[in-house]
Design an enzyme around this catalytic site. Structure first.
Site, PDB file in Angstrom:
ATOM      1  N   LYS A  22      -0.479  -0.695  17.646  1.00 50.25           N
ATOM      2  CA  LYS A  22      -0.577  -1.940  18.411  1.00 50.25           C
ATOM      3  C   LYS A  22      -1.282  -3.040  17.627  1.00 50.25           C
ATOM      4  O   LYS A  22      -0.819  -4.192  17.605  1.00 50.25           O
ATOM      5  CB  LYS A  22      -1.304  -1.696  19.734  1.00 50.25           C
ATOM      6  CG  LYS A  22      -1.431  -2.950  20.580  1.00 50.25           C
ATOM      7  CD  LYS A  22      -1.900  -2.666  21.996  1.00 50.25           C
ATOM      8  CE  LYS A  22      -3.361  -2.392  22.072  1.00 50.25           C
ATOM      9  NZ  LYS A  22      -3.862  -2.443  23.469  1.00 50.25           N
ATOM     10  N   GLY A  81     -12.113   6.953  25.271  1.00 47.87           N
ATOM     11  CA  GLY A  81     -12.670   5.799  25.965  1.00 47.87           C
ATOM     12  C   GLY A  81     -13.419   4.863  25.038  1.00 47.87           C
ATOM     13  O   GLY A  81     -13.739   5.184  23.891  1.00 47.87           O
ATOM     14  N   GLY A 135     -10.920  -4.787  34.599  1.00 49.00           N
ATOM     15  CA  GLY A 135     -12.144  -4.341  35.247  1.00 49.00           C
ATOM     16  C   GLY A 135     -12.796  -5.502  35.982  1.00 49.00           C
ATOM     17  O   GLY A 135     -12.822  -6.624  35.485  1.00 49.00           O
ATOM     18  N   GLU A 149     -14.128  -0.380  36.794  1.00 52.50           N
ATOM     19  CA  GLU A 149     -12.780  -0.245  36.249  1.00 52.50           C
ATOM     20  C   GLU A 149     -11.769  -0.268  37.390  1.00 52.50           C
ATOM     21  O   GLU A 149     -12.035   0.236  38.491  1.00 52.50           O
ATOM     22  CB  GLU A 149     -12.646   1.049  35.446  1.00 52.50           C
ATOM     23  CG  GLU A 149     -13.446   1.072  34.155  1.00 52.50           C
ATOM     24  CD  GLU A 149     -12.883   0.131  33.113  1.00 52.50           C
ATOM     25  OE1 GLU A 149     -11.696  -0.254  33.224  1.00 52.50           O
ATOM     26  OE2 GLU A 149     -13.628  -0.242  32.189  1.00 52.50           O
ATOM     27  N   ASN A 164     -13.743  -8.562  33.513  1.00 52.94           N
ATOM     28  CA  ASN A 164     -14.374  -8.237  32.237  1.00 52.94           C
ATOM     29  C   ASN A 164     -13.421  -8.550  31.087  1.00 52.94           C
ATOM     30  O   ASN A 164     -12.303  -8.044  31.042  1.00 52.94           O
ATOM     31  CB  ASN A 164     -14.756  -6.748  32.237  1.00 52.94           C
ATOM     32  CG  ASN A 164     -15.342  -6.299  30.921  1.00 52.94           C
ATOM     33  OD1 ASN A 164     -15.891  -7.105  30.175  1.00 52.94           O
ATOM     34  ND2 ASN A 164     -15.249  -5.009  30.649  1.00 52.94           N
ATOM     35  N   HIS A 336      23.688 -30.909  -1.689  1.00 55.66           N
ATOM     36  CA  HIS A 336      24.431 -30.119  -0.716  1.00 55.66           C
ATOM     37  C   HIS A 336      25.094 -28.886  -1.331  1.00 55.66           C
ATOM     38  O   HIS A 336      25.477 -28.872  -2.495  1.00 55.66           O
ATOM     39  CB  HIS A 336      25.514 -30.961  -0.018  1.00 55.66           C
ATOM     40  CG  HIS A 336      26.003 -32.120  -0.816  1.00 55.66           C
ATOM     41  ND1 HIS A 336      25.933 -33.415  -0.373  1.00 55.66           N
ATOM     42  CD2 HIS A 336      26.518 -32.200  -2.073  1.00 55.66           C
ATOM     43  CE1 HIS A 336      26.406 -34.229  -1.303  1.00 55.66           C
ATOM     44  NE2 HIS A 336      26.765 -33.512  -2.338  1.00 55.66           N
ATOM     45  N   ASN A 350      20.470 -34.124 -11.710  1.00 57.82           N
ATOM     46  CA  ASN A 350      21.257 -34.150 -10.474  1.00 57.82           C
ATOM     47  C   ASN A 350      22.135 -32.900 -10.419  1.00 57.82           C
ATOM     48  O   ASN A 350      22.889 -32.613 -11.350  1.00 57.82           O
ATOM     49  CB  ASN A 350      22.128 -35.404 -10.428  1.00 57.82           C
ATOM     50  CG  ASN A 350      22.897 -35.507  -9.113  1.00 57.82           C
ATOM     51  OD1 ASN A 350      22.372 -36.013  -8.128  1.00 57.82           O
ATOM     52  ND2 ASN A 350      24.132 -35.025  -9.086  1.00 57.82           N
ATOM     53  N   TYR A 360      22.007 -12.639 -11.006  1.00 62.45           N
ATOM     54  CA  TYR A 360      21.864 -11.197 -10.785  1.00 62.45           C
ATOM     55  C   TYR A 360      23.092 -10.467 -11.304  1.00 62.45           C
ATOM     56  O   TYR A 360      24.226 -10.812 -10.959  1.00 62.45           O
ATOM     57  CB  TYR A 360      21.681 -10.954  -9.279  1.00 62.45           C
ATOM     58  CG  TYR A 360      21.411  -9.531  -8.879  1.00 62.45           C
ATOM     59  CD1 TYR A 360      20.437  -8.768  -9.511  1.00 62.45           C
ATOM     60  CD2 TYR A 360      22.121  -8.955  -7.827  1.00 62.45           C
ATOM     61  CE1 TYR A 360      20.181  -7.463  -9.117  1.00 62.45           C
ATOM     62  CE2 TYR A 360      21.870  -7.651  -7.424  1.00 62.45           C
ATOM     63  CZ  TYR A 360      20.896  -6.905  -8.080  1.00 62.45           C
ATOM     64  OH  TYR A 360      20.643  -5.614  -7.687  1.00 62.45           O
TER      65      TYR A 360
END
Length: 429
Positions: A22, A81, A135, A149, A164, A336, A350, A360
């Site tokens: 998370k 906890g 809580g 809680e 809380n 462009h 230019n 590549y």
């Protein structure tokens, strides 16, 4: 008074429904834990993070960006906890600021306000629009009586909307005294840090409630809350830069990464995305353009242009449907429909429509170097590695696979063939 900071980041984050921990979920291209750590180290040089779930993965990211962070591991099996997370923590300073790793929106100024109170125990609280599963905080005579809680709250307590925020400032000696007294006699069989309020109250410790902004201290538990938080952070980022003088057209349609920097007078049009550590200096970014980890100085980009990582533009015009990657352009016009990758192009040059640097070969990337005052005709392909010296003209439709000397005209086209009256022979019998 010096402060040690402890960040709680050991939770499983099951509601996030992700293989990624998370606290590594990102807001504005930076993980939640990194947002918190940036503010923590601005306040203290003694910062610890408590981990458990995918500890090695989270630890690697933390130490890459904040190598001075102290890493602790929670024994979730024996001490689950928020209070269980503090076992083994040894603060170096007189007091401790306890933060949550899923609160990336907290501002440094708000934490400074919380630290400015000298009570032995300060608790961040907010008036919730919808208290949900927060809580509940019971306050009497400006002092916190207890925290309940949600799982343990009765019907009357659930009606309370003072909640809380999960952020505490506590005297280090008081924490050391009270922490061993916390038990797990509750519905979840967890060691709640909130119980420290009850224990402090029993010792007649004054517990100060410090009211904070609900949105800023929002905890993020799932992907929906993550999206809400990112929108909130985007608003703050763009508001800050507008206050510094940047013009945003339809700012709600743009995305600006947390580490993007603007300098001077800049203008950003709608549907623009600027990512990573991009730096925009006195430039205009036009509609629907994307800029990734690039520097743009005294230039205009777009509309519908794409600067991929490691581009450096100075005094340059990049028009619509031009893509650049790892390109250094100094006083260049590319109006462009071009791809300019792994190249260096110097002043006065230019670039004609449809120009491609063929960089590549399927295995390696190669560089194209183009000098000053070069005129590149439309539909030109540069087969890298290749070097074009100053003041060269490249004829339209050319494929350039050799170096071109200064002042030359380069032409390379397939031979022409015209068959007279062929149309009539084919279609008219």
């Amino acid at each position: 008074m010096k402060t040690s900071i402890l960040i709680l980041a050991a939770g499983l984050g099951t509601r996030m429904k992700s293989q990624k921990p998370k606290v590594l979920q990102e807001l504005c291209q930076k993980s939640m834990i990194l947002h918190i750590l940036k503010k923590a180290f601005a306040l203290s040089d003694d910062v610890s993070v408590v981990l458990s779930h995918q500890k090695e993965r989270v630890e690697k990211e933390i130490l890459e960006y904040f190598p001075k962070t102290q890493i602790l591991e929670q024994d979730l099996q024996n001490y689950p906890g928020t209070a269980g997370a503090l076992r083994g923590f040894e603060p170096k300073n007189e007091r401790v600021l306890i933060l949550c790793g899923d609160m990336p929106l907290v501002e440094q100024t708000s934490l400074e306000a919380l630290l400015s109170n000298n009570a032995k125990l300060n608790l961040a609280v907010f008036k919730a629009r919808d208290p949900k599963s927060y809580g509940r905080v019971v306050i009497k005579n400006d002092s916190v009586e207890k925290i309940v809680e949600f799982k343990d709250a009765n019907t009357q307590e659930k009606e309370i909307n003072t909640c809380n925020a999960g952020v505490y400032v506590i005297d280090s000696r008081l924490l050391k005294e009270l922490l061993p007294l916390i038990d797990n006699n509750n519905a979840a069989k967890e060691y709640y840090l909130t119980d420290i309020v009850k224990l402090a109250k029993e010792k007649d410790v004054m517990i100060k409630a410090v009211f904070v902004d609900e949105d800023e201290f929002m905890g993020i538990n799932d992907k929906f809350e993550l999206s809400i938080a990112e929108n909130f952070m985007q608003e703050k980022i763009k508001k800050y830069w507008m206050q510094q003088g940047v013009i945003f057209h339809l700012p709600q349609s743009t995305f600006i990464g947390a580490d993007v920097e603007f300098v001077g007078e800049c203008e950003v049009y709608e549907n623009v995305r600027i990512e990573g550590k991009s730096k925009i200096i006195n430039s205009i970014i036009k509609s629907s353009s994307v800029i990734e980890n690039s520097i743009v100085e005294n230039s205009d980009v777009g509309p519908l242009a794409h600067l991929r990582p490691n581009c450096e533009l100075k005094n340059t015009h990049i028009g619509n449907f031009v893509e650049c990657k790892n390109a250094k352009l100094n006083t260049v016009k590319a109006g462009h429909l071009s791809y300019l990758g792994d190249c260096e192009i110097d002043s006065g040059t230019n670039i004609g429509c449809g120009t491609i640097t063929c960089n590549y070969d399927g295995v390696k990337k190669y560089k194209t170097i183009i000098g000053k005052n070069v005129f590149v005709g439309s539909d030109t392909q540069f087969i890298a590695p290749v070097k074009i010296e100053d003041e060269v003209i490249i004829a339209a439709g050319s494929t350039v696979s050799v170096n071109v000397e200064k002042g030359a005209l380069f032409i390379n086209r397939a031979g022409h063939k015209m068959i007279k009256d062929y149309y009539y022979k084919k279609f008219q019998k």
